[in-house]
Design a protein around this motif. Structure first.
Motif, PDB file in Angstrom:
ATOM      1  N   HIS A 179      32.931  39.261  40.293  1.00 13.66           N
ATOM      2  CA  HIS A 179      32.534  38.165  39.417  1.00 13.66           C
ATOM      3  C   HIS A 179      32.863  36.812  40.042  1.00 13.66           C
ATOM      4  O   HIS A 179      33.618  36.718  41.007  1.00 13.66           O
ATOM      5  N   SER A 225      39.176  39.023  34.497  1.00 11.24           N
ATOM      6  CA  SER A 225      38.980  40.371  35.067  1.00 11.24           C
ATOM      7  C   SER A 225      39.467  41.441  34.095  1.00 11.24           C
ATOM      8  O   SER A 225      38.848  42.504  33.960  1.00 11.24           O
ATOM      9  N   ASP A 243      36.522  36.699  45.550  1.00  7.87           N
ATOM     10  CA  ASP A 243      37.437  36.396  46.658  1.00  7.87           C
ATOM     11  C   ASP A 243      37.904  37.639  47.418  1.00  7.87           C
ATOM     12  O   ASP A 243      38.396  37.519  48.529  1.00  7.87           O
ATOM     13  N   ILE A 244      37.776  38.816  46.817  1.00  5.61           N
ATOM     14  CA  ILE A 244      38.314  39.999  47.496  1.00  5.61           C
ATOM     15  C   ILE A 244      37.237  41.064  47.751  1.00  5.61           C
ATOM     16  O   ILE A 244      37.511  42.254  47.790  1.00  5.61           O
ATOM     17  N   TRP A 266      36.625  31.084  37.821  1.00  6.85           N
ATOM     18  CA  TRP A 266      36.848  30.009  36.855  1.00  6.85           C
ATOM     19  C   TRP A 266      37.346  28.800  37.626  1.00  6.85           C
ATOM     20  O   TRP A 266      38.206  28.926  38.508  1.00  6.85           O
ATOM     21  N   GLY A 283      37.283  39.895  41.613  1.00  8.52           N
ATOM     22  CA  GLY A 283      36.739  38.560  41.807  1.00  8.52           C
ATOM     23  C   GLY A 283      36.052  38.493  43.162  1.00  8.52           C
ATOM     24  O   GLY A 283      36.339  39.295  44.052  1.00  8.52           O
ATOM     25  N   GLY A 315      41.956  33.169  34.975  1.00  5.36           N
ATOM     26  CA  GLY A 315      41.134  33.931  35.928  1.00  5.36           C
ATOM     27  C   GLY A 315      41.491  35.416  35.887  1.00  5.36           C
ATOM     28  O   GLY A 315      40.617  36.288  35.889  1.00  5.36           O
ATOM     29  N   LYS A 357      46.734  29.981  41.607  1.00  8.20           N
ATOM     30  CA  LYS A 357      48.173  29.857  41.474  1.00  8.20           C
ATOM     31  C   LYS A 357      48.721  28.899  42.523  1.00  8.20           C
ATOM     32  O   LYS A 357      49.618  28.116  42.250  1.00  8.20           O
ATOM     33  N   HIS A 415      46.962  33.493  35.176  1.00  6.85           N
ATOM     34  CA  HIS A 415      46.192  32.417  34.540  1.00  6.85           C
ATOM     35  C   HIS A 415      44.909  33.011  33.969  1.00  6.85           C
ATOM     36  O   HIS A 415      44.723  34.238  34.025  1.00  6.85           O
ATOM     37  N   ASP A 428      50.424  44.154  42.096  1.00  5.78           N
ATOM     38  CA  ASP A 428      50.506  44.351  43.540  1.00  5.78           C
ATOM     39  C   ASP A 428      51.811  43.679  43.958  1.00  5.78           C
ATOM     40  O   ASP A 428      51.927  42.458  43.874  1.00  5.78           O
ATOM     41  N   TYR A 451      48.887  40.037  42.309  1.00  9.67           N
ATOM     42  CA  TYR A 451      50.132  39.687  42.994  1.00  9.67           C
ATOM     43  C   TYR A 451      51.116  39.126  41.982  1.00  9.67           C
ATOM     44  O   TYR A 451      50.737  38.286  41.143  1.00  9.67           O
ATOM     45  N   ILE A 506      44.726  44.804  41.124  1.00 14.79           N
ATOM     46  CA  ILE A 506      46.144  44.698  40.753  1.00 14.79           C
ATOM     47  C   ILE A 506      46.602  43.336  41.250  1.00 14.79           C
ATOM     48  O   ILE A 506      46.301  42.929  42.371  1.00 14.79           O
ATOM     49  N   MET A 529      40.380  27.847  40.091  1.00 14.83           N
ATOM     50  CA  MET A 529      41.681  27.907  39.448  1.00 14.83           C
ATOM     51  C   MET A 529      42.539  28.831  40.289  1.00 14.83           C
ATOM     52  O   MET A 529      42.149  29.965  40.563  1.00 14.83           O
TER      53      MET A 529
END
Ligand code: ME8
Length: 548
Positions: A306, A31, A279-280, A309, A277, A27, A318, A25, A56, A19, A17, A316
């Protein structure tokens, strides 16, 4: 009612979810499309499937973004959530749910979950001090923080080593979750399920983090610092940590907490795949299973993380602002071209560069040239009638080739084999490897393969060399079968374009399921149900207009 033992639970796939502090964008679009392709794949196979995406909305990051714009947080969220909803729609996502963490039903699920954690003794109060990063909504231990210099202002600041985002020192009383009590259970689980995270290479980081860095998790903040969130039940002086709130979204839409024992799977829990992604990963592969284990709830079956981008070799994002607006991209390229590009070029283990020239190239080669070219050759020729060739294949069968033409027989068998094995290969890529991009490349591979010999054949036919007609018919039939099967399997990726493709091939609506993605499984197609038309504009994949 008791379910029959044979009926599998509904398939359930989710996206993170997002933010709402800024606009989506490409990215985020990635997902969304990945998760959608998984859902549509299951539907193609005839299974009931649920897809959940959403926003979120609580936490420091959103609170500050709303303050910055001088808008009440709920109003701020309402407007930004709408943008993500629009994107899901515009991307032709078949999501069953769009969850917002400000939904009352979600708040109930979080409160219930919290109450259960406390009942089981997993929550305690204590003083907390550490480096908090608002951008990442996470605490970092001392050894994961370093000094950096802002290249614009020359000012130095402390940042997370992992993400480079600024941290701030905080000291406060708050509630903690006994994460360290779950260390052994987590490690045991990882050991028994080495392929739980895709790609499996990310598992090593997860295991090492749990072995070396695990601390109890701070799961609330004083309301004086964070007011935009769900209050701790029975202690309104504290607000629940945004990640605990957010992770529970996956349960909310699966009907939690209205579960009776054994009924969890009615709406699909445990999730088959959480698409996220890279990152999490820690939140989904450490905190999330720990929270579920604490309540003895079933864990998600797989987590697909994954790659990112990139733009100009940077992620990429925000906060950096190096983003591609997904609405503009879809307007420019069309929704199915974007879906095709993202899945084909997007990475699972690796990161991918975003570049318009890649989109143009993939379009020309794969769609315009590959799929479109093959369709034209099969359906638009004046030299033969596709319908009667298909009929001949099913009714009388083809004759053995004679004389020098026998040399073509192995090539024809290869074409057949390529189509026959496609189904199995795509299935494996999807279900075992969780890699739709690989499945897409396998499909396109077959399209390219049948395009090769056909060029020669068509020329022969067009010039009416009677002796070669039998061989040519066989090749046309094989090409048509490949394209039909490819068209069926392309449906999850490009729902609209593949529907038009199958219309143009004259494939009946009832003959477009996974079961029909098999050589020789349809004897009644070959007459387009839409006018094939003349000229570039009416073609399935028209030329890209020149840059203005
Ligand atoms: O992390 N490339 O939300 P978020 C590929 N709210 N995917 C990207 C990307 C990029 N450059 N940038 C973002 C959050 N994404 C939390 C999640 S879930 C319970 C809570 C995608 O808005 C990717 O899926 O920062 C990434 O994990 C997600 O957006 C982060 O979105």
């Amino acid at each position: 009612a008791p379910k029959s033992a044979a009926a599998p639970k509904p398939y359930y796939v989710t996206t993170p979810i997002f933010y709402v502090n800024a606009a989506p964008h490409v990215g985020h679009l990635y997902s969304m499309v990945l998760a959608d392709v998984f859902k549509r794949w299951e539907v193609l196979k005839g299974r009931q499937a649920y897809l959940c995406t959403g926003t979120d909305e609580h936490g420091m990051k959103v609170q500050r973004a709303a303050e910055f714009q001088e808008v009440p947080p709920k109003i701020f969220c309402d407007s930004n959530a709408e943008t993500f909803k629009d994107l899901a729609h515009k991307a032709n996502m078949s999501n069953d749910y769009f969850i917002r963490t400000t939904d009352p039903g979600h708040r109930e699920a979080v409160e219930f979950f919290w109450g259960r954690l406390r009942e089981r003794g997993y929550i305690y109060e204590s003083k907390h001090e550490g480096w908090y990063c608002v951008s990442d909504e996470a605490y970092y231990p001392e050894n994961m923080v370093e000094k950096r210099v802002n290249s614009m202002t020359g000012k130095s600041f402390l940042a997370s080593i992992e993400t480079g985002n600024e941290v701030e020192w905080t000291e406060e009383r708050n509630y903690h979750f006994r994460l360290t009590d779950l260390r052994e259970r987590l490690l045991q689980f990882y050991k028994e399920n080495p392929e739980w995270v895709v790609p499996a290479s990310r598992m090593a980081d997860v295991v090492s983090w749990v072995q070396n860095n695990l601390e109890d998790l701070s799961v609330s903040r004083p309301v004086s610092r964070l007011s935009w969130g769900i209050p701790v039940p029975d202690d309104p002086s504290q607000t629940i940590y945004v990640w605990v709130d957010a992770l529970i979204n996956y349960l909310t839409k699966a009907g939690y907490p209205m579960w009776t024992p054994g009924s969890e799977d009615a709406l699909g829990w445990p999730a088959d795949v959480h698409v996220i992604g890279k990152d999490i990963v820690r939140f989904h592969c450490v905190y999330w299973p720990a929270l579920l284990l604490a309540l003895d709830l079933p864990l998600p079956k797989r987590v697909l993380s994954h790659g990112h981008w990139m733009m100009d070799s940077r992620k990429m994002s925000k906060s950096i602002g190096n983003v591609v607006n997904p609405f503009f991209a879809i307007d420019r390229w069309g929704v199915d071209m974007m879906r095709y590009f993202m899945i084909y070029h997007g990475g699972i283990s690796h990161d991918s560069d975003y570049d318009n020239s890649f989109i143009v190239e993939l379009y020309k080669r794969g769609l315009q040239g590959g799929v479109g070219g093959l369709l034209n050759r099969i359906m638009r020729s004046k030299a033969w009638d596709a319908r009667s060739i298909i009929q001949q294949a099913h009714e009388g069968g083809f004759k053995e080739l004679e004389g020098t033409l026998q040399l073509m027989q192995p090539e024809i068998s290869e074409l057949r084999q390529a189509t026959e094995s496609l189904r199995r290969e795509a299935l494996e890529s999807f279900e075992e490897q969780l890699n739709p991009g690989r499945a897409l490349k396998e499909i396109m591979q077959v399209v390219f393969q049948v395009s090769k010999p056909t060029t020669l054949t068509y020329r022969a036919l067009d010039h009416g060399k009677a002796r070669e007609v039998e061989a040519a018919h066989q090749i046309i039939y094989h090409a048509a079968e490949a394209l039909r099967v490819a068209g069926i399997l392309l449906q999850p990726f490009m729902p609209e374009k593949s529907a038009s493709l199958l219309d143009r091939l004259g494939v009946d609506l009832g003959q477009r399921t996974f079961d029909h993605a098999r050589f020789d499984s349809d004897s009644a197609y070959g007459v387009s149900t839409v006018p094939l038309g003349e000229g570039a504009q009416s073609s399935l994949f028209p030329p890209i207009p020149a840059e203005g």
